[in-house]
Write an enzyme that holds these catalytic residues in place. Structure first.
Site, PDB file in Angstrom:
ATOM      1  N   HIS A 128       0.811  -1.218   0.000  1.00  0.00           N
ATOM      2  CA  HIS A 128       0.000   0.000   0.000  1.00  0.00           C
ATOM      3  C   HIS A 128       0.848   1.273   0.000  1.00  0.00           C
ATOM      4  O   HIS A 128       0.474   2.274  -0.597  1.00  0.00           O
ATOM      5  CB  HIS A 128      -0.968   0.007   1.192  1.00  0.00           C
ATOM      6  CG  HIS A 128      -0.310  -0.037   2.529  1.00  0.00           C
ATOM      7  ND1 HIS A 128       0.332  -1.154   3.005  1.00  0.00           N
ATOM      8  CD2 HIS A 128      -0.191   0.897   3.509  1.00  0.00           C
ATOM      9  CE1 HIS A 128       0.808  -0.914   4.215  1.00  0.00           C
ATOM     10  NE2 HIS A 128       0.513   0.336   4.542  1.00  0.00           N
ATOM     11  N   ASP A 129       2.010   1.229   0.647  1.00  0.00           N
ATOM     12  CA  ASP A 129       2.848   2.443   0.741  1.00  0.00           C
ATOM     13  C   ASP A 129       4.055   2.387  -0.187  1.00  0.00           C
ATOM     14  O   ASP A 129       5.006   3.149   0.006  1.00  0.00           O
ATOM     15  CB  ASP A 129       3.325   2.624   2.193  1.00  0.00           C
ATOM     16  CG  ASP A 129       2.293   3.369   3.033  1.00  0.00           C
ATOM     17  OD1 ASP A 129       1.428   4.062   2.443  1.00  0.00           O
ATOM     18  OD2 ASP A 129       2.341   3.254   4.274  1.00  0.00           O
ATOM     19  N   LYS A 157       6.001   5.394  -1.625  1.00  0.00           N
ATOM     20  CA  LYS A 157       6.881   6.267  -0.821  1.00  0.00           C
ATOM     21  C   LYS A 157       8.312   6.241  -1.341  1.00  0.00           C
ATOM     22  O   LYS A 157       9.111   7.103  -1.001  1.00  0.00           O
ATOM     23  CB  LYS A 157       6.830   5.845   0.655  1.00  0.00           C
ATOM     24  CG  LYS A 157       5.543   6.282   1.341  1.00  0.00           C
ATOM     25  CD  LYS A 157       5.576   5.946   2.825  1.00  0.00           C
ATOM     26  CE  LYS A 157       4.303   6.435   3.515  1.00  0.00           C
ATOM     27  NZ  LYS A 157       4.253   5.979   4.918  1.00  0.00           N
ATOM     28  N   HIS A 205       2.434   9.786  -2.809  1.00  0.00           N
ATOM     29  CA  HIS A 205       2.892   8.392  -2.767  1.00  0.00           C
ATOM     30  C   HIS A 205       1.795   7.445  -3.252  1.00  0.00           C
ATOM     31  O   HIS A 205       2.077   6.377  -3.775  1.00  0.00           O
ATOM     32  CB  HIS A 205       3.396   8.012  -1.358  1.00  0.00           C
ATOM     33  CG  HIS A 205       2.321   7.624  -0.383  1.00  0.00           C
ATOM     34  ND1 HIS A 205       1.631   8.551   0.372  1.00  0.00           N
ATOM     35  CD2 HIS A 205       1.818   6.415  -0.015  1.00  0.00           C
ATOM     36  CE1 HIS A 205       0.767   7.917   1.161  1.00  0.00           C
ATOM     37  NE2 HIS A 205       0.870   6.613   0.938  1.00  0.00           N
ATOM     38  N   HIS A 227      -5.810   3.651  -0.693  1.00  0.00           N
ATOM     39  CA  HIS A 227      -5.909   3.298   0.733  1.00  0.00           C
ATOM     40  C   HIS A 227      -6.032   4.519   1.638  1.00  0.00           C
ATOM     41  O   HIS A 227      -6.318   4.377   2.825  1.00  0.00           O
ATOM     42  CB  HIS A 227      -4.736   2.408   1.166  1.00  0.00           C
ATOM     43  CG  HIS A 227      -3.414   3.092   1.259  1.00  0.00           C
ATOM     44  ND1 HIS A 227      -2.696   3.469   0.145  1.00  0.00           N
ATOM     45  CD2 HIS A 227      -2.653   3.457   2.325  1.00  0.00           C
ATOM     46  CE1 HIS A 227      -1.564   4.026   0.525  1.00  0.00           C
ATOM     47  NE2 HIS A 227      -1.515   4.040   1.846  1.00  0.00           N
ATOM     48  N   HIS A 228      -5.844   5.737   1.085  1.00  0.00           N
ATOM     49  CA  HIS A 228      -6.087   6.940   1.893  1.00  0.00           C
ATOM     50  C   HIS A 228      -7.408   7.610   1.526  1.00  0.00           C
ATOM     51  O   HIS A 228      -7.706   8.695   2.026  1.00  0.00           O
ATOM     52  CB  HIS A 228      -4.921   7.930   1.737  1.00  0.00           C
ATOM     53  CG  HIS A 228      -3.714   7.544   2.550  1.00  0.00           C
ATOM     54  ND1 HIS A 228      -3.714   7.544   3.932  1.00  0.00           N
ATOM     55  CD2 HIS A 228      -2.479   7.112   2.174  1.00  0.00           C
ATOM     56  CE1 HIS A 228      -2.531   7.144   4.367  1.00  0.00           C
ATOM     57  NE2 HIS A 228      -1.757   6.866   3.314  1.00  0.00           N
ATOM     58  N   ASP A 231      -4.698  -1.017   8.313  1.00  0.00           N
ATOM     59  CA  ASP A 231      -3.499  -0.166   8.422  1.00  0.00           C
ATOM     60  C   ASP A 231      -3.617   0.740   9.648  1.00  0.00           C
ATOM     61  O   ASP A 231      -2.682   0.862  10.447  1.00  0.00           O
ATOM     62  CB  ASP A 231      -3.353   0.661   7.135  1.00  0.00           C
ATOM     63  CG  ASP A 231      -2.017   1.408   7.081  1.00  0.00           C
ATOM     64  OD1 ASP A 231      -1.048   0.930   7.691  1.00  0.00           O
ATOM     65  OD2 ASP A 231      -1.963   2.468   6.423  1.00  0.00           O
TER      66      ASP A 231
END
Lengths: 168, 359
Positions: free
Chosen positions: B219-220, B223, B248, B274-275, B303
């Site tokens: 998910h990240d 970054k 990201h 996801h955000h 998360d």
């Protein structure tokens, strides 16, 4: 002489006939020979000085073409549920048959045999699944009709305790 | 009254009886009528295999006892007796069995119990060629099924190998991103396992569940494209830095979203969304409700849970009750309320994962 009837039950090609053949005739054939209908073999076993005649009912394997007639198990001292350890779904078939037998005939002594142990590299039934079944009180034995490992133990179990429950 | 005269149907003249006998012999039938005393009267000439089931020398019309001669037949006679005693016209079949003679040869037989014209009949047939044909058909069908099963197992084995490679690619990508990110290996593993647990609870098939286990930790991954001065800044981000940080999600989507590998594509969707928040207040696109892919809605929940409940370099762990209360308040705002409900239902499994996968 005491006589007990034992039925071999399971999916097709799990080795039911091969186990009987190994036990009764000490023989094994690599080639798959399907069983159609019911074949009854017998073997006299002496345990602790007492001889028991085992009538082994080898019932045709269950599949889309053939459904087990539970009336064949009437009067039996128990049954041997056979699954092929290299074909995981045959364990589902065995457990489904066990459920049907219990539903239609009530509780009978039984053991669950995971056959083809000689094919360890192709084994498809997880240890977790086996442990979960054992936790349910199901007695599980492993065997190889091909090399004879564990075969005597399956039948000796019933010869020793023909009237006792093998699984709760 | 002769035995044959009592057979089903009209009385049979002597010359016709000879013909009927020949027909029954050709069919390899043994026809018996049950007498009141429980014995059986043979109504046709004894076939050569009749000795398997009774005295071979008994004459036609003489009562014979069948009980105790064949275990299989004894078992069938229990069902047959029920039919006979009912008295209503009907028929039941035993199914095939193999009767073994003293030389070890097998005789394929099949029995039928019949009630007709008020009489009780037992007909036993030696199946001979018909049995051989049945065996051949079954042997062929089952051999075919076994070959299909073997093929299916081989496909599954190869699919598993492909998936293992996909998983390794994902893990190596994550490792590359992780070198610049503060998140722990335990966190990314737990995110995958939590998400898979929710997938299973939703009734997803094993393939999709495995996909999210592998994809959720990515998910990240975007970054990797955020400058160190922002990613590793110890203090609060400025609005401009925060705007860069939000990118990201888009970078992750660009990295993975157009992959032909399904698990990476799912990873791209998760990275992108996801955000996002259920009420539309999230980023980067302000999607709301079911516009947000369900995989991303799942990851949003797990998360936040994992980040809050575990220690981080910048914060102490928060007690679970407090975490759950905070999350419950965010139902319908940040989180999909139904998914959050499901998450609460599987908390024992979530806790078990939490306990088994440490940072």
């Amino acid at each position: 002489m005491m006589q007990i009837k034992l039925c071999m039950v399971g999916a097709f090609a799990v080795g039911k006939s091969s186990l009987v053949r190994r036990y009764v005739q000490s023989a094994f054939s690599e080639k798959y020979h399907t069983t159609v209908g019911v074949k009854i073999d017998k073997k006299d076993v002496t345990v602790d000085g007492a001889t028991t005649r085992m009538m082994l009912w080898d019932l045709a394997g269950e599949d889309a073409f053939c459904r087990l007639q539970t009336t064949y198990l009437r009067g039996s001292s128990g049954y041997i549920l056979v699954a092929d350890g290299t074909r995981a779904h045959t364990l589902d078939v065995a457990l489904d048959l066990h459920g049907r037998i219990e539903l239609e005939l009530g509780r009978l002594p039984f053991v669950l045999v995971l056959n083809k142990e000689d094919l360890a590299a192709e084994w498809a039934i997880s240890g977790e699944r086996i442990t979960a079944l054992e936790t349910r009180g199901i007695r599980i034995l492993r065997s190889s009709a091909k090399n004879g490992d564990g075969v005597e133990a399956i039948f000796a179990h019933f010869a020793r305790v023909p009237t006792e429950a093998c699984a709760e | 009254m002769s035995a044959v005269a009592q057979a089903p149907g009209a009385a049979v003249a002597p010359d016709e009886r000879v013909g009927l006998d020949a027909v029954l012999a050709a069919l390899n039938f043994m026809v018996l009528r049950r007498a009141d005393d429980g014995t059986f009267l043979r109504l046709n000439t004894a076939p050569d295999w009749s000795g398997l089931l009774g005295p071979p020398d008994c004459s036609r019309g003489v009562g014979i006892a069948l009980a105790g001669r064949s275990g299989f037949l004894d078992n069938f006679l229990v069902d047959a007796l029920r039919l006979w005693l009912k008295g209503a016209p009907g028929r039941i079949c035993s199914g095939v069995w193999l009767e073994t003679d003293s030389h070890g040869s097998d005789w394929p037989l099949e029995a039928q119990a019949i009630v007709a014209d008020g009489h009780q009949y037992l007909i036993i047939q030696h199946l001979s060629e018909e049995y051989a044909e049945r065996v051949q058909v079954m042997q062929s069908a089952r051999t075919h099924l076994l070959a299909e099963e073997a093929l299916e197992r081989e496909v599954m084995r190869r699919t598993a190998a492909v998936r293992q490679r996909e998983e390794e690619i994902a893990i190596r990508l994550l490792a590359a991103a992780g070198m610049r990110d503060e998140e722990t290996g335990g966190h990314v593993r737990r995110i995958g396992l939590f998400s898979a647990a929710l997938g299973r609870a939703l009734g997803w098939d094993p393939v999709r569940t495995t996909d999210i286990r592998v994809a959720a930790p990515m998910h990240d991954i975007g970054k990797i494209g955020i400058p160190d001065r922002i990613l590793q800044k110890p203090g609060k981000l400025t609005p401009e830095e925060f705007r860069v940080m939000q990118q990201h999600t888009v970078i992750g989507a660009n990295m993975l979203g157009d992959s032909t590998i399904p698990v990476l594509r799912m990873g791209g969707a998760i990275a992108h969304c996801h955000h996002e928040k259920w009420d539309g207040s999230g980023y980067p696109r302000g999607l709301r409700g079911e516009q947000i892919p369900i995989e991303a809605r799942i990851v949003a929940i797990v998360d936040v849970y994992d980040a809050m409940i575990n220690r981080r370099v910048y914060k102490e762990p928060i007690p679970e009750a407090e975490v759950l209360a905070t999350m419950a308040e965010a139902a319908g705002k940040h989180f999909d309320p139904q998914l959050l409900d499901l998450f609460m239902q599987i908390l024992p499994e979530i806790r078990s994962i939490l306990a088994s996968v440490a940072d």
